[in-house]
Design a protein around this motif. Structure first.
Motif, PDB file in Angstrom:
ATOM      1  N   UNK A  27      -2.875   2.007  -3.738  1.00 31.06           N
ATOM      2  CA  UNK A  27      -2.945   3.373  -3.481  1.00 31.06           C
ATOM      3  C   UNK A  27      -3.162   4.221  -4.779  1.00 31.06           C
ATOM      4  N   UNK A  28      -2.716   3.455  -5.832  1.00 32.79           N
ATOM      5  CA  UNK A  28      -2.793   4.168  -7.021  1.00 32.79           C
ATOM      6  C   UNK A  28      -4.291   4.217  -7.516  1.00 32.79           C
ATOM      7  N   UNK A  33      -5.910   7.267  -5.408  1.00 34.30           N
ATOM      8  CA  UNK A  33      -5.419   8.522  -6.261  1.00 34.30           C
ATOM      9  C   UNK A  33      -6.183   8.835  -7.310  1.00 34.30           C
ATOM     10  N   UNK A  49       0.890  -7.358  -3.956  1.00 35.96           N
ATOM     11  CA  UNK A  49       1.491  -6.810  -2.668  1.00 35.96           C
ATOM     12  C   UNK A  49       0.841  -5.998  -1.926  1.00 35.96           C
ATOM     13  N   UNK A  50      -0.179  -5.191  -2.797  1.00 39.41           N
ATOM     14  CA  UNK A  50      -1.117  -4.078  -2.149  1.00 39.41           C
ATOM     15  C   UNK A  50      -2.217  -4.800  -1.448  1.00 39.41           C
ATOM     16  N   UNK A  51      -2.833  -4.486  -0.499  1.00 37.11           N
ATOM     17  CA  UNK A  51      -4.021  -5.051   0.094  1.00 37.11           C
ATOM     18  C   UNK A  51      -5.198  -3.807  -0.379  1.00 37.11           C
ATOM     19  N   UNK A  52      -4.683  -2.444  -0.583  1.00 30.96           N
ATOM     20  CA  UNK A  52      -5.689  -1.540  -0.881  1.00 30.96           C
ATOM     21  C   UNK A  52      -4.576  -0.564  -1.986  1.00 30.96           C
ATOM     22  N   UNK A 106       0.802  -1.460   0.187  1.00 33.62           N
ATOM     23  CA  UNK A 106      -0.212  -0.167   0.070  1.00 33.62           C
ATOM     24  C   UNK A 106       0.828   1.251  -0.047  1.00 33.62           C
ATOM     25  N   UNK A 124       2.315   9.088  -4.369  1.00 32.56           N
ATOM     26  CA  UNK A 124       0.742   9.386  -4.334  1.00 32.56           C
ATOM     27  C   UNK A 124       0.796  10.879  -3.866  1.00 32.56           C
TER      28      UNK A 124
END
Lengths: 266, 266, 266, 266
Positions: free
Chosen positions: D155-156, D159, D150-153, C16, C26
């Motif tokens: 970020x891109x 944004x 990798x990401x659970x949310x 994240x 971001x």
């Protein structure tokens, strides 16, 4: 336990030793040739004598096709730009796509699926061929491995079938390939020849290759030629190959003035 | 009169006929093998018998070196991304650079220039070797074709020299290459072996090849292996190969807040 | 202790969060534009306002040059072969070589070394320019960044110099670049214009960029155009782009019969 | 009359003039930024103000993802081999495949087809989403644009949606994308986030882009990062990047002796 990040079943290197598919590579060099060792790399086993001969023919028959091949043209443009040899060859390899060598894979899949389905459904290969062509015509689709823009009788197909016969490599995949060719006129209103891609596809299917490695044959076959063309372009032709601006036809919108920044779109 | 835009001395294609260096390619397939025809493409002539055998050894000895080669690693990462076979092979070819196969060209130039200079200056090859190594040590430069990160005795060099002897391919370039190796300890305080790149360089110089086609040998030799690795990665390994984020060491500046837009630079 | 295998000072990814050169990416998106963030990636810092404007101009001025560029032609041939979009773009990027964008690096090195040497030797830039041109003429070498096959006054150079002036980006590198241009007629008997490569080279030198990243400007600038050409070729042009066999001039040896295997070479 | 061999609707070059989509490129540089001109190249028209802002965000949000991306790893291995900058970048671009950026195209097609079908069949987007997910689960297929290793949310995604709201870019494609995300848990027994590929896909669909140019966004976005990684590898890391032989797990057949040439295969 997690999988190792770096793993392969192809080869093992340790100091002073290179093992390929279980064999010490140095025990093979000089005894088995380039085509044999390519077979070993891709199949995991060395070829029997007839496969060896066929393999070499499969890897040489597409060696060169002059500048009327997008891969060669791509190589020459890149080679003209002031790059090292491998960059130009690499760009040529990138052009071995679905319309340029790619029919080997598609046709090999067609023949392998076709033979399976004939066996399963207890259909003759001739009936299977008719059924397959009907499907292609219904979908308005081209049959991979048939027809050629330059050759009316692909000399490479003739040569490969001749060597296949001498090497006793024959069977249902070749039969199906020829049955399809014989019926093209009926379904497409003109005779579509079994081209070199289709013929390679039939023969590698006969030899037991996975259809998904089909393009590998074309890639290896074409690489020495791409090297030759890159070399010729770099040292015997002019740098910066590009058509003159007067030869390029502009088909876009007419000249216009730069606008002010537009408002938001609705 | 202006030069034609599309021209080549390599081959000519017309309907149902493919001419390579003057020969009908179909008259050669099945009679001459892959190594022979690569020789023809690059030299313009078919090889004499001993060159034929040597050529095949030169093209097979570098066939595979597992994952400890940047070309193979590049191929595997690209192959894991969901691309067609040729894209992954193309990326591997792009990695055949100055530190990876490129020493063939540099060493072949070194040997060819060295032999010329010895002849011109009426120096022995041993004295020429000493003089060349002195130049490299003075420039704090590496001698191309010597030393290996994994092998302490490159098994490929041994094999190639053995086949060269059987094939009666020997002469001043090989002599100079070995003279240089023998003196590395004196100049660099450790023995630097003649590696496979250096050995190929010496042999192709002996056979009369232009040093600038040196990388071509490595490219052709490595291509079947790149195909095998691309295939293995695509169908027998996981997609999207990449190290886990925890394994990547960040060596950059510490985290900081986004600044306001800066003023003009002085 | 050994170096970690995977390391970078450019960015850090964790779940994240994406850190680029210390900043949370971001926090920058939407506030800094593409040119700013490219500057950040390459320099480690965000640009001051005038560098921001200049950077964007440097990355847009080479956006497109139609089919008279080997990179575009390579892209179109590859795109015509039945490959995914990225393969065609990748081949075009591979063509950004020494004769195609590469002069940016060579000219930036020339200007950076020239300014250093002028300072060190307490020479005027005009005298330095004369000395440099003398060296090039003595070596019968081309000066990188000067002359153009199509343009007699490179419109991109004019535009960049105009924006540089507005952005107050000027100094010794630009001065030297213009001094060299002014003297080309004296040394080469015809006026050689400062072309876009040379102008980019002077400006990035003024902004403090390492000359070795010079090709990066051309690569980024040309990428959207290569995407556009790949797309146009794939969906609005014919597949398998290649000249007709009749248009290819064969300059090789005349047709001849396949020989028997030759004896050993002497 | 036959088609001209060299033609394009994108641009026209003549001496001292470069026309892009009808505009003189020099009238646009400095007035429109990189994202605007990319939009012009791909769409044929300059963007309205809100599209301009969105476009820039779409091209910057994927700028960098450190070494945990196959494209970056491919670039670094190639860069370590002693090649020019563009070769390493070219290899990275070649890795923008179906599993690495490619979901943009697939997801954009999914959303564009989904919205069309909802309209045609007078179905709500929620019902359409349920129907689509049912099809994917029935086929045991992954939904493109959802989930991240990798990401659970992502970020891109957050944004981009924030900037889209500010820019008033919203509509049925974004609605459908979010409806699908909301229902993933029901169909796949775990929440699959709308990842950056899926979010880009929804937004470019909203802006009217052809889904087939989807990968172009990822390619352009990632190019400056690939340049940075190539540069870092070439000048701040060791040459010849490859795992040590001890780290490579060999999973192939056990060592065995080289056999005599086999008989013909049956």
């Amino acid at each position: 336990m997690s999988e190792p990040f770096w793993k392969t079943a192809i080869s093992r290197v340790e100091p002073n030793k290179i093992i390929v598919r279980g064999y010490n590579l140095m025990d093979l060099v000089g005894k088995y040739n380039y085509a044999d060792l390519t077979y070993l790399l891709w199949r995991g086993e060395l070829p029997p004598a007839n496969h060896s001969r066929m393999m070499d023919a499969l890897l040489t028959v597409c060696l060169e096709h002059s500048l009327n091949a997008p891969s060669v043209d791509a190589t020459r443009f890149v080679a003209s730009s002031g790059v090292p040899l491998q960059s130009a060859v690499s760009a040529g390899i990138a052009a071995i796509g679905e319309w340029h060598g790619g029919a080997i894979e598609q046709a090999a899949k067609l023949f392998q699926d076709g033979v399976s389905s004939a066996t399963q459904n207890k259909l003759s290969l001739k009936d299977t061929a008719a059924q397959l062509l009907q499907e292609y015509t219904d979908r308005h689709d081209k049959v991979p491995g048939y027809g050629h823009p330059t050759h009316t009788r692909d000399p490479r197909t003739q040569k490969l079938l001749e060597i296949a016969e001498q090497s006793k490599i024959s069977g249902k995949h070749v039969e199906l390939a020829l049955a399809l060719e014989a019926m093209t006129e009926k379904f497409f209103h003109r005779h579509l020849i079994l081209n070199v891609d289709g013929c390679i596809a039939a023969l590698i299917s006969e030899m037991g290759f996975d259809w998904r490695i089909g393009k590998g044959f074309f890639i290896v076959s074409r690489t020495p030629g791409l090297v030759a063309h890159a070399f010729e372009q770099m040292y015997y032709d002019k740098p910066y190959k590009a058509p003159h601006w007067k030869e390029i036809v502009y088909t876009g919108v007419a000249e216009r003035n730069a606008p002010e920044r537009k408002e938001n779109a609705a």
